[in-house]
Design a protein around this motif. Structure first.
Motif, short mmCIF file in Angstrom:
data_model
loop_
_atom_site.label_atom_id
_atom_site.label_comp_id
_atom_site.label_asym_id
_atom_site.label_seq_id
_atom_site.Cartn_x
_atom_site.Cartn_y
_atom_site.Cartn_z
N HIS A 251 0.78 -1.21 -0.01
CA HIS A 251 -0.04 0.04 0.13
C HIS A 251 0.94 1.03 0.08
CE1 HIS A 251 -3.84 -2.23 1.11
NE2 HIS A 251 -2.95 -3.10 1.92
N ALA A 252 2.05 1.08 -0.19
CA ALA A 252 3.09 2.16 -0.02
C ALA A 252 2.90 3.42 -0.56
CB ALA A 252 4.47 1.80 -0.49
N GLU A 253 2.25 3.13 -1.88
CA GLU A 253 1.91 4.31 -3.00
C GLU A 253 0.88 5.06 -2.44
OE1 GLU A 253 1.85 3.25 -7.08
OE2 GLU A 253 0.60 4.92 -7.56
N LYS B 269 0.17 11.69 -6.20
CA LYS B 269 0.25 10.41 -6.05
C LYS B 269 1.64 9.95 -6.57
CE LYS B 269 -4.44 8.23 -7.01
NZ LYS B 269 -5.27 8.75 -8.03
N ALA B 270 2.07 10.55 -7.62
CA ALA B 270 3.33 10.09 -7.93
C ALA B 270 4.53 10.54 -6.75
CB ALA B 270 3.90 10.52 -9.27
N HIS B 271 4.42 11.88 -6.31
CA HIS B 271 5.39 12.02 -5.37
C HIS B 271 5.16 11.36 -3.93
CE1 HIS B 271 8.16 14.65 -3.97
NE2 HIS B 271 7.49 15.12 -3.05
N GLY B 272 4.04 11.05 -3.79
CA GLY B 272 3.60 9.98 -2.39
C GLY B 272 4.38 8.69 -2.47
N LYS B 273 4.35 8.40 -3.74
CA LYS B 273 5.08 7.05 -3.96
C LYS B 273 6.37 7.22 -3.89
CE LYS B 273 5.83 3.88 -7.58
NZ LYS B 273 5.62 2.90 -8.85
N LYS B 274 7.17 8.31 -4.53
CA LYS B 274 8.58 8.62 -3.95
C LYS B 274 8.93 8.55 -2.52
CE LYS B 274 9.89 11.44 -7.89
NZ LYS B 274 10.16 12.76 -8.22
N VAL B 275 7.87 9.13 -1.80
CA VAL B 275 8.27 9.48 -0.32
C VAL B 275 8.14 8.15 0.31
CG1 VAL B 275 7.35 10.42 1.46
CG2 VAL B 275 7.55 12.01 -0.53
N ALA B 276 7.15 7.29 -0.07
CA ALA B 276 6.81 6.02 0.60
C ALA B 276 8.05 5.16 0.31
CB ALA B 276 5.54 5.22 0.00
N GLU C 248 -1.56 9.66 0.50
CA GLU C 248 -2.65 10.15 1.57
C GLU C 248 -1.86 10.90 2.56
OE1 GLU C 248 -5.12 7.15 3.52
OE2 GLU C 248 -5.81 8.38 5.09
N THR C 249 -0.53 10.61 2.91
CA THR C 249 0.15 11.24 3.78
C THR C 249 0.42 12.86 3.48
OG1 THR C 249 1.36 9.22 4.65
CG2 THR C 249 2.38 11.43 4.77
#
Lengths: 142, 147
Positions: free
Chosen positions: A21-23, A57-64, A28-29
């Motif tokens: 669920h990382a992305e 979404k894309a940036h959330g994926k990078k952070v996760a 969401e974070t």
């Protein structure tokens, strides 16, 4: 502040649980951070920040992904995030206070989706881990 | 003076109406003492705080957690008047208890996480934002009389 063996094991446990669920959790974070702490949006003037934004979404994926990387190399977070640390120091220069804000929102996301996994002990370990990541990312600022 | 929109007031009162003050207060205080162990410095007379299990089971922690969150309920009832509501408590925390106001912020953040775990998806981003604003202004009101 030092991560104990228990802390490391707690953190690894959490991240193996959430890896699929990382992305989603990363996005969401960020969304929660932008909503709760509007000043954090100042670092993303070039982004569409509406709910469901592909950029978020894309940036959330990078952070996760970066957080997972740190968890997978928890004995050497500084080594694992060295390039990201350079990037934040030289280019991004996000004020250090903001890493705490991101961390708080990440913990909220964990609490919402995995309340039973976020025992007080795991909460403590995760909070320490997020502090450690923030410290690494700001370590070359000056 | 803090401004609260109608939506914010609604989010605050609807969440609060579903909170079990005793359970939530006990959990929030226990987590504060576990996640930020230096906060134990204010509770030398609480007995056994030597482990997370001891802290969670400690009856003084439970009782004090309930007291603290009950007081938080006063904020919910007096959103337009928080500084006056907390004036005496602020003086107490400064003059008698000598609590660094940073601790109010730490407890506020912990409370948010406890609420999130309890309400799950109902704790929407807007709800979180409203409650983070509330805990922030409560912390500010409690620090207001410091000198």
């Amino acid at each position: 502040m030092v991560l104990s063996a228990n802390d490391k094991s707690n953190v690894k446990g959490v991240f193996s649980k959430i890896s699929s669920h990382a992305e989603e959790y990363g996005a969401e974070t960020l969304e929660r951070m932008f909503t709760t702490y509007p000043q954090t949006k100042t670092y993303f003037p070039h982004f569409d920040l509406h709910h469901g934004s592909a950029q978020v979404k894309a940036h959330g994926k990078k952070v996760a992904t970066a957080l997972m990387e740190a968890a997978n190399h928890i004995d050497d977070i500084a080594g694992a995030l060295s390039k990201l640390s350079d990037l934040h120091a030289q280019k991004l220069r996000v004020d250090p206070v903001n890493f705490k804000l991101l961390g708080q929102c990440f913990l909220v996301v964990m609490a919402i989706h995995h309340p039973s996994a976020l025992t007080p002990e795991v909460h403590a370990s995760l909070d320490k881990f997020l502090c450690a990541v923030g410290n690494v990312l700001t370590s070359k600022y000056r | 003076m803090v401004h609260w929109s109608a939506e914010e007031k609604q989010l605050i009162t609807s969440v609060w109406s579903k909170v079990n003050v005793e359970e939530c207060g006990a959990e929030a205080l226990a987590r504060l003492l576990i996640v930020y162990p230096w906060t134990q410095r204010f509770f030398d007379n609480f007995g056994n705080l030597s482990s997370p299990t001891a802290i969670i089971g400690n009856p003084k922690v439970r009782a004090h957690g309930k007291k603290v969150l009950t007081s938080f309920g006063e904020a919910v009832k007096n959103l337009e008047n928080l500084k006056a509501t907390y004036a005496k408590l602020s003086e107490l925390h400064c003059e008698k208890l000598h609590v660094d106001p940073e601790n109010f912020r730490l407890l506020g953040n912990i409370l948010i996480i406890v609420l999130a775990a309890h309400f799950n998806k109902d704790f929407t981003p807007t709800c979180q934002a409203t409650w983070q604003k509330l805990v922030g202004v409560v912390a500010h009101a409690l620090a207001y009389k410091y000198h």
